[in-house]
Design a protein around this motif. Sequence first.
Motif, PDB file in Angstrom:
ATOM      1  N   GLU A  15      -8.465   0.575   7.723  1.00  0.00           N
ATOM      2  CA  GLU A  15      -8.893  -0.531   8.573  1.00  0.00           C
ATOM      3  C   GLU A  15      -9.068  -0.026  10.008  1.00  0.00           C
ATOM      4  OE1 GLU A  15      -7.800  -5.168   9.566  1.00  0.00           O
ATOM      5  OE2 GLU A  15      -6.329  -3.947   8.531  1.00  0.00           O
ATOM      6  N   GLN A  16      -9.985   0.885  10.177  1.00  0.00           N
ATOM      7  CA  GLN A  16     -10.338   1.374  11.506  1.00  0.00           C
ATOM      8  C   GLN A  16     -11.836   1.657  11.510  1.00  0.00           C
ATOM      9  OE1 GLN A  16      -7.809   4.254  13.366  1.00  0.00           O
ATOM     10  NE2 GLN A  16      -9.402   4.966  14.721  1.00  0.00           N
ATOM     11  N   ALA A  17     -12.549   1.010  12.411  1.00  0.00           N
ATOM     12  CA  ALA A  17     -14.016   1.090  12.425  1.00  0.00           C
ATOM     13  C   ALA A  17     -14.536   2.503  12.626  1.00  0.00           C
ATOM     14  CB  ALA A  17     -14.580   0.173  13.503  1.00  0.00           C
ATOM     15  N   THR A  18     -13.753   3.385  13.238  1.00  0.00           N
ATOM     16  CA  THR A  18     -14.200   4.759  13.505  1.00  0.00           C
ATOM     17  C   THR A  18     -13.760   5.748  12.433  1.00  0.00           C
ATOM     18  OG1 THR A  18     -12.216   5.229  14.798  1.00  0.00           O
ATOM     19  CG2 THR A  18     -14.140   4.370  15.993  1.00  0.00           C
ATOM     20  N   ALA A  19     -13.057   5.288  11.418  1.00  0.00           N
ATOM     21  CA  ALA A  19     -12.493   6.190  10.414  1.00  0.00           C
ATOM     22  C   ALA A  19     -13.580   6.884   9.595  1.00  0.00           C
ATOM     23  CB  ALA A  19     -11.567   5.435   9.479  1.00  0.00           C
ATOM     24  N   GLU A  20     -13.405   8.193   9.438  1.00  0.00           N
ATOM     25  CA  GLU A  20     -14.216   8.993   8.520  1.00  0.00           C
ATOM     26  C   GLU A  20     -13.249   9.542   7.485  1.00  0.00           C
ATOM     27  OE1 GLU A  20     -16.797  11.768  10.471  1.00  0.00           O
ATOM     28  OE2 GLU A  20     -17.356  10.314  12.009  1.00  0.00           O
ATOM     29  N   ALA A  21     -13.343   9.034   6.257  1.00  0.00           N
ATOM     30  CA  ALA A  21     -12.347   9.339   5.239  1.00  0.00           C
ATOM     31  C   ALA A  21     -12.946  10.080   4.058  1.00  0.00           C
ATOM     32  CB  ALA A  21     -11.691   8.056   4.757  1.00  0.00           C
ATOM     33  N   THR A  22     -12.166  11.033   3.565  1.00  0.00           N
ATOM     34  CA  THR A  22     -12.464  11.731   2.321  1.00  0.00           C
ATOM     35  C   THR A  22     -11.308  11.444   1.378  1.00  0.00           C
ATOM     36  OG1 THR A  22     -13.654  13.468   3.494  1.00  0.00           O
ATOM     37  CG2 THR A  22     -12.909  13.972   1.253  1.00  0.00           C
ATOM     38  N   ILE A  23     -11.622  10.779   0.274  1.00  0.00           N
ATOM     39  CA  ILE A  23     -10.609  10.382  -0.711  1.00  0.00           C
ATOM     40  C   ILE A  23     -11.031  11.006  -2.029  1.00  0.00           C
ATOM     41  CG2 ILE A  23      -9.476   8.424  -1.808  1.00  0.00           C
ATOM     42  CD1 ILE A  23     -10.496   6.734   0.639  1.00  0.00           C
ATOM     43  N   THR A  24     -10.418  12.135  -2.383  1.00  0.00           N
ATOM     44  CA  THR A  24     -10.870  12.881  -3.562  1.00  0.00           C
ATOM     45  C   THR A  24      -9.697  13.370  -4.411  1.00  0.00           C
ATOM     46  OG1 THR A  24     -10.941  14.975  -2.335  1.00  0.00           O
ATOM     47  CG2 THR A  24     -12.966  13.698  -2.405  1.00  0.00           C
ATOM     48  N   GLY A  25      -9.939  13.399  -5.719  1.00  0.00           N
ATOM     49  CA  GLY A  25      -9.003  14.019  -6.651  1.00  0.00           C
ATOM     50  C   GLY A  25      -7.670  13.324  -6.800  1.00  0.00           C
ATOM     51  N   TYR A  56       0.831  -1.210   0.000  1.00  0.00           N
ATOM     52  CA  TYR A  56       0.000   0.000   0.000  1.00  0.00           C
ATOM     53  C   TYR A  56       0.860   1.252   0.000  1.00  0.00           C
ATOM     54  CZ  TYR A  56      -3.315  -3.336   2.029  1.00  0.00           C
ATOM     55  OH  TYR A  56      -4.097  -4.421   2.259  1.00  0.00           O
ATOM     56  N   ALA A  57       0.319   2.325  -0.556  1.00  0.00           N
ATOM     57  CA  ALA A  57       0.929   3.637  -0.370  1.00  0.00           C
ATOM     58  C   ALA A  57       0.553   4.170   1.008  1.00  0.00           C
ATOM     59  CB  ALA A  57       0.459   4.599  -1.454  1.00  0.00           C
ATOM     60  N   LEU A  58      -0.696   3.910   1.429  1.00  0.00           N
ATOM     61  CA  LEU A  58      -1.165   4.344   2.744  1.00  0.00           C
ATOM     62  C   LEU A  58      -1.970   3.235   3.395  1.00  0.00           C
ATOM     63  CD1 LEU A  58      -1.783   6.480   4.982  1.00  0.00           C
ATOM     64  CD2 LEU A  58      -3.809   7.078   3.647  1.00  0.00           C
ATOM     65  N   MET A  59      -1.633   2.943   4.640  1.00  0.00           N
ATOM     66  CA  MET A  59      -2.397   2.003   5.477  1.00  0.00           C
ATOM     67  C   MET A  59      -2.749   2.753   6.749  1.00  0.00           C
ATOM     68  SD  MET A  59      -3.498  -1.106   6.012  1.00  0.00           S
ATOM     69  CE  MET A  59      -3.808  -2.348   7.233  1.00  0.00           C
ATOM     70  N   ALA A  60      -4.031   2.804   7.099  1.00  0.00           N
ATOM     71  CA  ALA A  60      -4.476   3.493   8.312  1.00  0.00           C
ATOM     72  C   ALA A  60      -5.230   2.525   9.202  1.00  0.00           C
ATOM     73  CB  ALA A  60      -5.350   4.688   7.958  1.00  0.00           C
ATOM     74  N   GLN A  61      -4.744   2.368  10.431  1.00  0.00           N
ATOM     75  CA  GLN A  61      -5.370   1.504  11.425  1.00  0.00           C
ATOM     76  C   GLN A  61      -5.372   2.241  12.758  1.00  0.00           C
ATOM     77  OE1 GLN A  61      -2.603  -1.852  11.112  1.00  0.00           O
ATOM     78  NE2 GLN A  61      -4.333  -3.115  10.485  1.00  0.00           N
ATOM     79  N   GLY A  62      -6.122   1.702  13.716  1.00  0.00           N
ATOM     80  CA  GLY A  62      -6.071   2.309  15.036  1.00  0.00           C
ATOM     81  C   GLY A  62      -7.148   1.824  15.964  1.00  0.00           C
ATOM     82  N   HIS A  63      -7.471   2.672  16.905  1.00  0.00           N
ATOM     83  CA  HIS A  63      -8.358   2.365  18.019  1.00  0.00           C
ATOM     84  C   HIS A  63      -9.775   2.053  17.544  1.00  0.00           C
ATOM     85  CE1 HIS A  63     -10.296   2.836  21.925  1.00  0.00           C
ATOM     86  NE2 HIS A  63      -9.080   2.724  22.443  1.00  0.00           N
ATOM     87  N   GLY A  64     -10.439   1.165  18.257  1.00  0.00           N
ATOM     88  CA  GLY A  64     -11.784   0.769  17.883  1.00  0.00           C
ATOM     89  C   GLY A  64     -12.871   1.756  18.258  1.00  0.00           C
ATOM     90  N   THR A  65     -12.580   2.716  19.150  1.00  0.00           N
ATOM     91  CA  THR A  65     -13.622   3.656  19.575  1.00  0.00           C
ATOM     92  C   THR A  65     -13.243   5.127  19.419  1.00  0.00           C
ATOM     93  OG1 THR A  65     -12.840   3.610  21.870  1.00  0.00           O
ATOM     94  CG2 THR A  65     -14.540   2.008  21.258  1.00  0.00           C
ATOM     95  N   LYS A  66     -11.972   5.438  19.270  1.00  0.00           N
ATOM     96  CA  LYS A  66     -11.541   6.835  19.131  1.00  0.00           C
ATOM     97  C   LYS A  66     -11.659   7.282  17.677  1.00  0.00           C
ATOM     98  CE  LYS A  66     -10.105   7.422  23.395  1.00  0.00           C
ATOM     99  NZ  LYS A  66     -10.536   8.460  24.300  1.00  0.00           N
ATOM    100  N   PRO A  67     -12.035   8.541  17.439  1.00  0.00           N
ATOM    101  CA  PRO A  67     -12.241   9.004  16.056  1.00  0.00           C
ATOM    102  C   PRO A  67     -10.946   9.178  15.269  1.00  0.00           C
ATOM    103  CG  PRO A  67     -12.632  10.797  17.613  1.00  0.00           C
ATOM    104  CD  PRO A  67     -12.371   9.567  18.425  1.00  0.00           C
ATOM    105  N   LEU A  68     -11.029   8.843  13.993  1.00  0.00           N
ATOM    106  CA  LEU A  68      -9.941   9.071  13.039  1.00  0.00           C
ATOM    107  C   LEU A  68     -10.532   9.753  11.816  1.00  0.00           C
ATOM    108  CD1 LEU A  68      -7.114   8.740  11.775  1.00  0.00           C
ATOM    109  CD2 LEU A  68      -7.811   6.443  11.046  1.00  0.00           C
ATOM    110  N   THR A  69      -9.984  10.907  11.474  1.00  0.00           N
ATOM    111  CA  THR A  69     -10.381  11.615  10.262  1.00  0.00           C
ATOM    112  C   THR A  69      -9.234  11.520   9.266  1.00  0.00           C
ATOM    113  OG1 THR A  69     -11.726  13.163  11.541  1.00  0.00           O
ATOM    114  CG2 THR A  69     -11.112  13.836   9.309  1.00  0.00           C
ATOM    115  N   ILE A  70      -9.547  11.067   8.051  1.00  0.00           N
ATOM    116  CA  ILE A  70      -8.540  10.922   7.004  1.00  0.00           C
ATOM    117  C   ILE A  70      -8.943  11.788   5.819  1.00  0.00           C
ATOM    118  CG2 ILE A  70      -7.414   9.338   5.389  1.00  0.00           C
ATOM    119  CD1 ILE A  70      -8.136   7.064   7.366  1.00  0.00           C
TER     120      ILE A  70
END
Length: 195
Positions: free
Chosen positions: A126-136, A95-109
Amino acid sequence: GNSAAELILNASPKMPYQWWGDTTDGHIFFSAKEVGLTLNGFENKFFLDVVNVDKFDCKISACDIQGKLYHYFNGESTLTVENCTFVPTSSKETYALMAQGHGTKPLTINFVGNTVSGYKRGINIEQATAEATITGNTITPGTGYSAFQLSGCKSVLVKDNTVICNNSNVFTLHDNLAKNAVEGRTITVKGNRVT
């Protein structure tokens, strides 16, 4: 920034951290802009994590990245990667980017305006709390692999990207996505171009 500047890492760096038993309300921020990052160390990855702090924000902008970014943090975090060019340093990089982390703390990508080529896959969240914006972004996955893999998330917007397929896939919804069930999960895909 100095567009000729380059940081060559032969070991995976760790961000500063608080010692065990100290308060955990600290906030650490890492930023890199207009620098070449060559990652020669542990699995050729820049391991973005910190220990025993409450919040970690990271912004990487307009960088040439040789290797992969791996974001792993067990607290609230924001990761912004924008206008970067990713090229692997070996054929083993998945991968160029792999994002993982806590099961309950927020992650914004925010993964915006990047060019990714030469990896098996583009990015994996791969984080259940991730809110990701993948654009452009422009992503060229390897043959038989996908540009985007979702293994866990709360919400994802994939919009206005270009995927250059060479007998490859645009998306993989990994088995872990079902295992990491989130009430009200949304995955929005629109306006992308596949060639």
